[in-house]
Design an enzyme around this catalytic site. Sequence first.
Site, PDB file in Angstrom:
ATOM      1  N   CYS A  22      87.709  45.613   1.540  1.00 24.03           N
ATOM      2  CA  CYS A  22      88.605  46.825   2.037  1.00 24.03           C
ATOM      3  C   CYS A  22      89.759  47.029   1.272  1.00 24.03           C
ATOM      4  O   CYS A  22      90.893  45.971   1.368  1.00 24.03           O
ATOM      5  CB  CYS A  22      88.847  46.268   3.355  1.00 24.03           C
ATOM      6  SG  CYS A  22      90.014  47.419   4.413  1.00 24.03           S
ATOM      7  N   CYS A  29      93.176  47.403   3.454  1.00 26.84           N
ATOM      8  CA  CYS A  29      93.373  46.093   4.080  1.00 26.84           C
ATOM      9  C   CYS A  29      94.343  45.232   2.935  1.00 26.84           C
ATOM     10  O   CYS A  29      95.350  44.609   3.393  1.00 26.84           O
ATOM     11  CB  CYS A  29      92.343  45.280   4.671  1.00 26.84           C
ATOM     12  SG  CYS A  29      91.256  46.174   5.622  1.00 26.84           S
ATOM     13  N   ASP A  30      93.719  45.023   1.925  1.00 31.52           N
ATOM     14  CA  ASP A  30      94.074  44.310   0.857  1.00 31.52           C
ATOM     15  C   ASP A  30      94.810  44.962  -0.280  1.00 31.52           C
ATOM     16  O   ASP A  30      95.349  44.114  -1.221  1.00 31.52           O
ATOM     17  CB  ASP A  30      92.869  43.330   0.377  1.00 31.52           C
ATOM     18  CG  ASP A  30      92.264  42.661   1.727  1.00 31.52           C
ATOM     19  OD1 ASP A  30      93.348  42.099   2.495  1.00 31.52           O
ATOM     20  OD2 ASP A  30      91.203  42.275   1.603  1.00 31.52           O
TER      21      ASP A  30
END
Length: 325
Positions: free
Chosen positions: A137, A140-141
């Site tokens: 992701c 997300c990261d």
Amino acid sequence: MSTTHTTRMLILGSGPAGLSAAIYGARAGMAPIVVQGIQPGGQLMTTTDVENYPGFRDVIQGPWLMEQMQAQAEHVGARMLWDQIVAVDLSRRPFRLTGDGGDVYEGDVLVIATGAQAKWLGLDSEKLLQGKGVSACATCDGFFYRGKKVVVIGGGNTAVEEALYLTNHSPDVTLIHRRDGLRAERILQERLFAHPNITVLWNKTVDRFVGAGDPAVLVGLDLKDTVTGEISHVAADGGFVAIGHHPATELFKGHLELDEDGYIRVETGSTRTAIPGVFACGDVMDKIYRQAVTAAGTGCMAALDAERFLAEADFEAQQREQVDA
């Protein structure tokens, strides 16, 4: 002996969507039962640093966040039951789910929050370095790789979108694809090829994610040429696998309307499915955003939709009783 559990609101799944639905449902007096499923807490239980969930100034841990959500849901009156559901009957209300041990769960409304799982390459080195440089992701990261070199594996819309997104953080993004052409939409391909910070490596598969240090973190990838078989190496601080997701909808095939990718179809702007009284929230119906905060938001929506549905159903039942009397 098997047991039958009955509730006004039955929730299947205990990630951010299911637990948010439980919190709102419990506060509305529906005394929800949450059947936690095969992975209580959802994907955040395997996520380490979480920096994009609103309300927390500092980095928090995914498992801790889910523990807090569950504690909050239980505090306001939700019941957590662990079971793996093997059969569903949505032909009439109350809806009926059956666990693998024979227990039966009945609910006047059903909220489906079973989520989706990222597809992985299946390499031992990939599993070893998940959360240590290997992710599924970018949204997300990606923030953790500011100014660093990253790679994206895949050739569809998701992979191209993630590569483009990562250019917000990284000056050096490499897209690795096993074929000599992308499957992504043409407009996305044009944006990708026009970006000066993106390089594409064609006809390459990941042979191994390479880690170093103690504890080990990603430092690069060994690649295999799909035409010549030659092994090469590319240095990278972050590796993002972007080859799609599996929505957890196997139970509902033949019972609910699914889209071409297997996600549950809901009415636009709501969580209502084609069956009145059945609602879907989180990644099981959202293949675009797939974030904890959006999952939690649709969990709230599902609880509100369910509350309205029950209020209308109760009113109609009272009207019928008065007519019959």
